[in-house]
Design an enzyme around this catalytic site. Structure first.
Site, PDB file in Angstrom:
ATOM      1  N   GLU A 181      53.204  59.034-124.383  1.00 37.02           N
ATOM      2  CA  GLU A 181      52.953  58.187-125.546  1.00 37.02           C
ATOM      3  C   GLU A 181      53.885  56.987-125.531  1.00 37.02           C
ATOM      4  O   GLU A 181      55.059  57.094-125.188  1.00 37.02           O
ATOM      5  CB  GLU A 181      53.119  58.948-126.865  1.00 37.02           C
ATOM      6  CG  GLU A 181      54.547  59.337-127.185  1.00 37.02           C
ATOM      7  CD  GLU A 181      54.773  59.672-128.663  1.00 37.02           C
ATOM      8  OE1 GLU A 181      54.994  58.733-129.447  1.00 37.02           O
ATOM      9  OE2 GLU A 181      54.753  60.863-129.006  1.00 37.02           O
ATOM     10  N   LYS A 184      53.125  68.109-135.344  1.00 37.97           N
ATOM     11  CA  LYS A 184      54.387  67.612-134.800  1.00 37.97           C
ATOM     12  C   LYS A 184      55.464  67.796-135.871  1.00 37.97           C
ATOM     13  O   LYS A 184      55.510  67.044-136.846  1.00 37.97           O
ATOM     14  CB  LYS A 184      54.246  66.131-134.431  1.00 37.97           C
ATOM     15  CG  LYS A 184      55.556  65.384-134.206  1.00 37.97           C
ATOM     16  CD  LYS A 184      55.290  63.889-134.074  1.00 37.97           C
ATOM     17  CE  LYS A 184      56.556  63.071-134.203  1.00 37.97           C
ATOM     18  NZ  LYS A 184      56.292  61.620-134.105  1.00 37.97           N
TER      19      LYS A 184
END
Length: 212
Positions: A42, A131
């Protein structure tokens, strides 16, 4: 599409967070990380020209690579990510509009949560994985306590102040995905240094979870 994609079966539950990455180094860094055995990457959107970096990495890696953006905060951000070819959406928070747009594109989503309320909201909004952020503040014990009340099928990740030295402790708390930021990449690092850190993270994963 009308739903977010399930979190793919990666050889290792590792996501490289390349905050501060420059487009000029994106391909070399991305290839080094993927070559070391980390399949998910990411690029946070507060990095320089992040969509250019994402597009470059997507173009340089095999289709099996899971490439996307972090710090995705708005529906417009999701549109930009889609246009860059990214499939992974990571955010520090849970936002219904962001999740809805990601669902439209069938993206893999990993929104940030910190409390049971946020975790269940994320599940209702179709998150591919949760997350827990910042994980270093919650700690393995805090995540474990919340994991006990979450559906067993929910994939749980730890991000924020987590390094390859923490895998075993978080594994016991039910965590199976780790986002590695500054322990893996910092602006100014050489490709060789990033590759060495990625290889060390892979070795630590294999030691804690079993070799891929």
């Amino acid at each position: 599409m009308t739903e977010t994609a399930p979190f793919p079966k990666l050889e290792r539950g590792l996501v490289a967070i390349l905050r501060g990455l420059k487009p000029s180094e994106a391909v070399a860094i991305g290839q080094a990380i993927f070559g070391a055995g980390v399949e998910a990457i990411e690029v946070p959107l507060n990095s320089p020209d992040p969509y250019a970096s994402i597009a470059s990495i997507v173009g340089a890696l095999p289709p099996t690579a899971l490439v996307g953006a972090g710090t995705v905060l708005s529906a417009a951000d999701v549109d930009g990510l889609h246009q860059a070819g990214g499939r992974l959406l990571v955010s520090p928070n849970i936002d219904a509009e962001v999740m809805g747009r990601a669902m439209h594109y069938g993206m893999v989503t990993m929104p940030g949560v910190f409390t049971p309320t946020e975790a269940f909201q994320a599940i209702r909004l179709g998150a591919s994985a949760l997350k827990f952020f910042p994980a270093s503040v919650l700690g393995a014990a805090g995540i474990s306590a919340m994991r006990a009340v979450l559906p067993a099928s929910v994939l749980v990740g730890a991000v924020g102040g987590v390094s390859d030295k923490d895998f075993a402790g978080y594994k016991a708390a039910g965590v199976s995905v780790f986002g590695l930021g500054s322990s893996l990449f910092k602006p100014g690092m050489s490709v060789d240094e990033v590759a060495a850190r990625a290889k060390a993270a892979v070795q630590a994963w294999d030691a804690a979870f079993g070799a891929a």
